[in-house]
Design a protein around this motif. Structure first.
Motif, PDB file in Angstrom:
ATOM      1  N   HIS A  39      -3.771  -3.548  -2.636  1.00 46.18           N
ATOM      2  CA  HIS A  39      -4.685  -4.554  -2.100  1.00 46.18           C
ATOM      3  C   HIS A  39      -5.716  -4.972  -3.151  1.00 46.18           C
ATOM      4  O   HIS A  39      -6.070  -6.150  -3.265  1.00 46.18           O
ATOM      5  CB  HIS A  39      -5.376  -3.972  -0.862  1.00 46.18           C
ATOM      6  CG  HIS A  39      -6.420  -4.847  -0.267  1.00 46.18           C
ATOM      7  ND1 HIS A  39      -7.765  -4.566  -0.355  1.00 46.18           N
ATOM      8  CD2 HIS A  39      -6.328  -6.012   0.425  1.00 46.18           C
ATOM      9  CE1 HIS A  39      -8.455  -5.501   0.257  1.00 46.18           C
ATOM     10  NE2 HIS A  39      -7.613  -6.393   0.746  1.00 46.18           N
ATOM     11  N   PHE A  40      -6.170  -4.022  -3.955  1.00 43.46           N
ATOM     12  CA  PHE A  40      -7.124  -4.309  -5.037  1.00 43.46           C
ATOM     13  C   PHE A  40      -6.477  -5.243  -6.067  1.00 43.46           C
ATOM     14  O   PHE A  40      -7.103  -6.188  -6.566  1.00 43.46           O
ATOM     15  CB  PHE A  40      -7.565  -3.000  -5.700  1.00 43.46           C
ATOM     16  CG  PHE A  40      -8.927  -3.050  -6.346  1.00 43.46           C
ATOM     17  CD1 PHE A  40      -9.345  -4.149  -7.074  1.00 43.46           C
ATOM     18  CD2 PHE A  40      -9.792  -1.969  -6.227  1.00 43.46           C
ATOM     19  CE1 PHE A  40     -10.598  -4.187  -7.672  1.00 43.46           C
ATOM     20  CE2 PHE A  40     -11.054  -1.996  -6.818  1.00 43.46           C
ATOM     21  CZ  PHE A  40     -11.456  -3.111  -7.546  1.00 43.46           C
TER      22      PHE A  40
ATOM     23  N   ILE B  30     -11.347   3.910  -3.189  1.00 39.66           N
ATOM     24  CA  ILE B  30     -11.660   2.716  -3.987  1.00 39.66           C
ATOM     25  C   ILE B  30     -12.521   3.087  -5.193  1.00 39.66           C
ATOM     26  O   ILE B  30     -12.349   2.557  -6.294  1.00 39.66           O
ATOM     27  CB  ILE B  30     -12.366   1.648  -3.122  1.00 39.66           C
ATOM     28  CG1 ILE B  30     -11.409   1.101  -2.054  1.00 39.66           C
ATOM     29  CG2 ILE B  30     -12.894   0.500  -3.983  1.00 39.66           C
ATOM     30  CD1 ILE B  30     -10.152   0.463  -2.591  1.00 39.66           C
TER      31      ILE B  30
ATOM     32  N   HIS C  15      -6.573  -8.793  -4.908  1.00 37.87           N
ATOM     33  CA  HIS C  15      -7.897  -9.383  -5.120  1.00 37.87           C
ATOM     34  C   HIS C  15      -8.098  -9.777  -6.582  1.00 37.87           C
ATOM     35  O   HIS C  15      -8.616 -10.858  -6.883  1.00 37.87           O
ATOM     36  CB  HIS C  15      -8.987  -8.384  -4.708  1.00 37.87           C
ATOM     37  CG  HIS C  15      -9.326  -8.426  -3.257  1.00 37.87           C
ATOM     38  ND1 HIS C  15     -10.566  -8.797  -2.789  1.00 37.87           N
ATOM     39  CD2 HIS C  15      -8.584  -8.155  -2.154  1.00 37.87           C
ATOM     40  CE1 HIS C  15     -10.581  -8.740  -1.462  1.00 37.87           C
ATOM     41  NE2 HIS C  15      -9.391  -8.344  -1.052  1.00 37.87           N
TER      42      HIS C  15
ATOM     43  N   ILE D  75     -14.444  -5.424  -1.655  1.00 38.35           N
ATOM     44  CA  ILE D  75     -13.476  -4.626  -0.895  1.00 38.35           C
ATOM     45  C   ILE D  75     -14.185  -3.562  -0.067  1.00 38.35           C
ATOM     46  O   ILE D  75     -13.799  -3.290   1.081  1.00 38.35           O
ATOM     47  CB  ILE D  75     -12.434  -4.003  -1.845  1.00 38.35           C
ATOM     48  CG1 ILE D  75     -11.522  -5.104  -2.405  1.00 38.35           C
ATOM     49  CG2 ILE D  75     -11.594  -2.945  -1.124  1.00 38.35           C
ATOM     50  CD1 ILE D  75     -10.631  -4.661  -3.544  1.00 38.35           C
TER      51      ILE D  75
ATOM     52  N   GLU E 203     -15.274  -5.195   2.932  1.00 36.51           N
ATOM     53  CA  GLU E 203     -14.111  -5.474   3.786  1.00 36.51           C
ATOM     54  C   GLU E 203     -13.730  -4.228   4.587  1.00 36.51           C
ATOM     55  O   GLU E 203     -13.425  -4.309   5.785  1.00 36.51           O
ATOM     56  CB  GLU E 203     -12.933  -5.934   2.920  1.00 36.51           C
ATOM     57  CG  GLU E 203     -11.705  -6.346   3.716  1.00 36.51           C
ATOM     58  CD  GLU E 203     -10.564  -6.827   2.824  1.00 36.51           C
ATOM     59  OE1 GLU E 203      -9.487  -7.128   3.378  1.00 36.51           O
ATOM     60  OE2 GLU E 203     -10.733  -6.892   1.590  1.00 36.51           O
ATOM     61  N   ILE E 204     -13.755  -3.078   3.936  1.00 39.73           N
ATOM     62  CA  ILE E 204     -13.432  -1.813   4.610  1.00 39.73           C
ATOM     63  C   ILE E 204     -14.397  -1.568   5.769  1.00 39.73           C
ATOM     64  O   ILE E 204     -13.991  -1.186   6.874  1.00 39.73           O
ATOM     65  CB  ILE E 204     -13.471  -0.647   3.601  1.00 39.73           C
ATOM     66  CG1 ILE E 204     -12.296  -0.756   2.628  1.00 39.73           C
ATOM     67  CG2 ILE E 204     -13.436   0.704   4.322  1.00 39.73           C
ATOM     68  CD1 ILE E 204     -12.383   0.186   1.440  1.00 39.73           C
TER      69      ILE E 204
ATOM     70  N   GLU F 212     -15.151  -7.270  -7.399  1.00 40.29           N
ATOM     71  CA  GLU F 212     -14.149  -7.125  -6.344  1.00 40.29           C
ATOM     72  C   GLU F 212     -14.261  -5.774  -5.648  1.00 40.29           C
ATOM     73  O   GLU F 212     -14.004  -5.657  -4.451  1.00 40.29           O
ATOM     74  CB  GLU F 212     -12.738  -7.302  -6.914  1.00 40.29           C
ATOM     75  CG  GLU F 212     -12.368  -8.731  -7.233  1.00 40.29           C
ATOM     76  CD  GLU F 212     -12.518  -9.671  -6.049  1.00 40.29           C
ATOM     77  OE1 GLU F 212     -12.195  -9.287  -4.908  1.00 40.29           O
ATOM     78  OE2 GLU F 212     -12.982 -10.805  -6.258  1.00 40.29           O
ATOM     79  N   LYS F 213     -14.647  -4.763  -6.394  1.00 35.82           N
ATOM     80  CA  LYS F 213     -14.819  -3.438  -5.790  1.00 35.82           C
ATOM     81  C   LYS F 213     -15.883  -3.504  -4.692  1.00 35.82           C
ATOM     82  O   LYS F 213     -15.701  -2.965  -3.595  1.00 35.82           O
ATOM     83  CB  LYS F 213     -15.197  -2.415  -6.862  1.00 35.82           C
ATOM     84  CG  LYS F 213     -15.334  -0.995  -6.337  1.00 35.82           C
ATOM     85  CD  LYS F 213     -15.555   0.014  -7.463  1.00 35.82           C
ATOM     86  CE  LYS F 213     -14.271   0.362  -8.167  1.00 35.82           C
ATOM     87  NZ  LYS F 213     -14.408   1.545  -9.060  1.00 35.82           N
TER      88      LYS F 213
ATOM     89  N   THR G  86      -6.412  -1.219   2.928  1.00 33.66           N
ATOM     90  CA  THR G  86      -7.565  -1.550   2.086  1.00 33.66           C
ATOM     91  C   THR G  86      -8.085  -0.351   1.309  1.00 33.66           C
ATOM     92  O   THR G  86      -8.894  -0.506   0.392  1.00 33.66           O
ATOM     93  CB  THR G  86      -8.721  -2.091   2.945  1.00 33.66           C
ATOM     94  OG1 THR G  86      -9.020  -1.130   3.969  1.00 33.66           O
ATOM     95  CG2 THR G  86      -8.359  -3.422   3.572  1.00 33.66           C
TER      96      THR G  86
ATOM     97  N   GLY H 123      -5.331   1.822  -1.401  1.00 31.27           N
ATOM     98  CA  GLY H 123      -6.029   0.549  -1.546  1.00 31.27           C
ATOM     99  C   GLY H 123      -5.745  -0.139  -2.865  1.00 31.27           C
ATOM    100  O   GLY H 123      -6.214  -1.254  -3.107  1.00 31.27           O
TER     101      GLY H 123
ATOM    102  N   SER I 213       0.817  -1.218   0.000  1.00 28.40           N
ATOM    103  CA  SER I 213       0.000   0.000   0.000  1.00 28.40           C
ATOM    104  C   SER I 213       0.851   1.269   0.000  1.00 28.40           C
ATOM    105  O   SER I 213       0.393   2.329  -0.422  1.00 28.40           O
ATOM    106  CB  SER I 213      -0.936   0.005   1.211  1.00 28.40           C
ATOM    107  OG  SER I 213      -0.199   0.018   2.421  1.00 28.40           O
TER     108      SER I 213
END
Length: 411
Positions: free
Chosen positions: A50-51, A167, A54, A127, A130-131, A123-124, A161, A47, A38
């Motif tokens: 991390h993206f 994001i 994924h 995530i 997840e945040i 995935e967006k 993240t 993020g 990151s």
């Protein structure tokens, strides 16, 4: 035929292989790490690293995620990935008989990734959830705030993240660009722990990665902000208040870091430690209290955390002031010093008898030092630290500056 238990080897294309033999193991663990995390996110797009992690897990030219998952499960393989500030790591653990098959599945994430628009949108959403989960965990959340306090307006102070806002700014082209920029061979480390012969691991690795090449990128990281005392206070609907005290040190040589690890242990990493004993066992003010040394390639952070009812915060801070004065006066007890050294040596040995911990230790030591740090080296260096020398060191460290801090208070 190589016989050494620990070998550091460079593949022809520049990838580093760390081999650690564990005789008699019927299973192995292997990881592939890119030394980018990151901290390398593009400006305004925290993020991103991390993206990318994924996205790589989602699919490649050979398999979809569901097919990859079935193949891993069919062989009983455990697998995962995670992103830190300075690395992104993918790993698996499996039986020796499945080595080449599952290793190839893992390497396909790197060799033939597919960045699909539909996967990107899915995935967006994942995530973003997840945040939210991290924001619901005050202990997790306060450590994110801690880095933000120490490294303001710097990627090292960003949340791994990302945030909901950052994001939403990330586009598919950012994913591709980050992958091409940081997943080049010289920036990749393979770490193997198990009983498969070195020449077999080396030969298969060379065969798999024979055509893997990307131009080497010169890393340019943002300059660290001035190291001054800062603080942040937030209120949240929680049952306890959470306190995080921080000291940042932009010195990273091995001797300094070893003494800092010992200081952290004496402060709050065991029942006998000064903070844990005084805040919990003696005063009964907290259930959870600990310290930790967070190490990066060019900076260290000494962290001291506890959760407490807001009515008792002042009492706890007074106790911490008394502990600090003891350290400044070189009054860390000789008994605590001796206990802490012995415990750290024992725990180091225990940790390196667990394949996952051994694999992670090897990657981290390579990241920080550029080579293996052997178990006996750590033990001998720890034994060489003398009480008077350590007392002087601790007093100097604690006297140099005040704590930065984050308070996450009950509403």
């Amino acid at each position: 035929m190589f016989e050494e238990n620990q070998i550091q080897y460079k593949l022809p294309n520049g990838i580093t292989l760390l081999y650690d033999k564990v005789p008699g193991n019927k299973s192995f663990i292997i990881s592939i790490t890119t030394l980018a995390g990151s901290r390398d996110d593009f400006k305004g797009k925290s993020g991103l690293a991390h993206f990318v992690e994924h996205q790589l897990f989602r699919r490649n030219e050979k398999n979809s995620y569901s097919k990859i998952a079935r193949e891993f499960e069919r062989t009983g393989t455990l697998y995962n990935a995670f992103t830190e500030h300075e690395m992104t790591l993918f790993f698996l653990k499996s039986l020796n008989e499945h080595f080449e098959k599952v290793y190839r599945l893992l390497t396909d994430f790197f060799i033939c990734p597919v960045f699909d628009a539909k996967d990107f949108q899915k995935e967006k959403k994942i995530i973003l959830e997840e945040i939210k989960s991290y924001q619901d965990d005050p202990e997790e959340f306060i450590f994110d705030l801690g880095n933000e306090v120490l490294y303001p307006k710097n990627p090292l102070g960003g949340i791994i993240t990302g945030t909901e806002k950052s994001i939403e700014k990330i586009e598919m082209e950012d994913i591709r660009e980050f992958f091409e920029k940081y997943y080049f061979p010289e920036n990749i480390v393979i770490s193997f722990v198990g009983d498969i012969p070195f020449d077999q691991v080396r030969d298969i690795s060379e065969k798999i990665f024979s055509d893997y090449s990307k131009p080497k990128t010169e890393r340019v990281r943002a300059k660290l902000p001035e190291n001054i005392v800062r603080s942040k206070v937030m209120k949240k609907s929680i049952e306890q208040s959470h306190i995080l005290l921080l000291r940042r040190f932009d010195t990273v040589d091995a001797e300094f870091s070893l003494k800092m690890r010992l200081l952290s242990y004496c402060l709050g990493e065991s029942p006998s430690s000064m903070v844990y004993h005084n805040l919990r066992e003696k005063s009964g003010l907290v259930y959870n209290a600990f310290s930790n040394l967070e190490q990066y390639t060019d900076t260290n952070v000494l962290q001291l955390y506890f959760a407490i009812d807001k009515e008792n915060i002042d009492k706890s801070m007074k106790i911490l002031d008394e502990i600090e004065e003891k350290i400044k006066s070189k009054k860390i007890s000789r008994e605590l010093f001796t206990i802490s050294k012995s415990a750290m040596i024992a725990q180091h040995i225990y940790k390196l008898e667990i394949p996952y911990e051994k694999m992670m230790n090897n990657v981290k030591e390579y990241q920080l030092n550029g080579n293996f740090v052997f178990r006996d080296d750590f033990i001998e260096k720890m034994k060489l630290i003398k009480y008077e020398e350590f007392s002087d060191f601790a007093a100097k460290i604690i006297s140099e500056q005040d704590w930065s801090g984050v308070k996450l208070l009950q509403r």
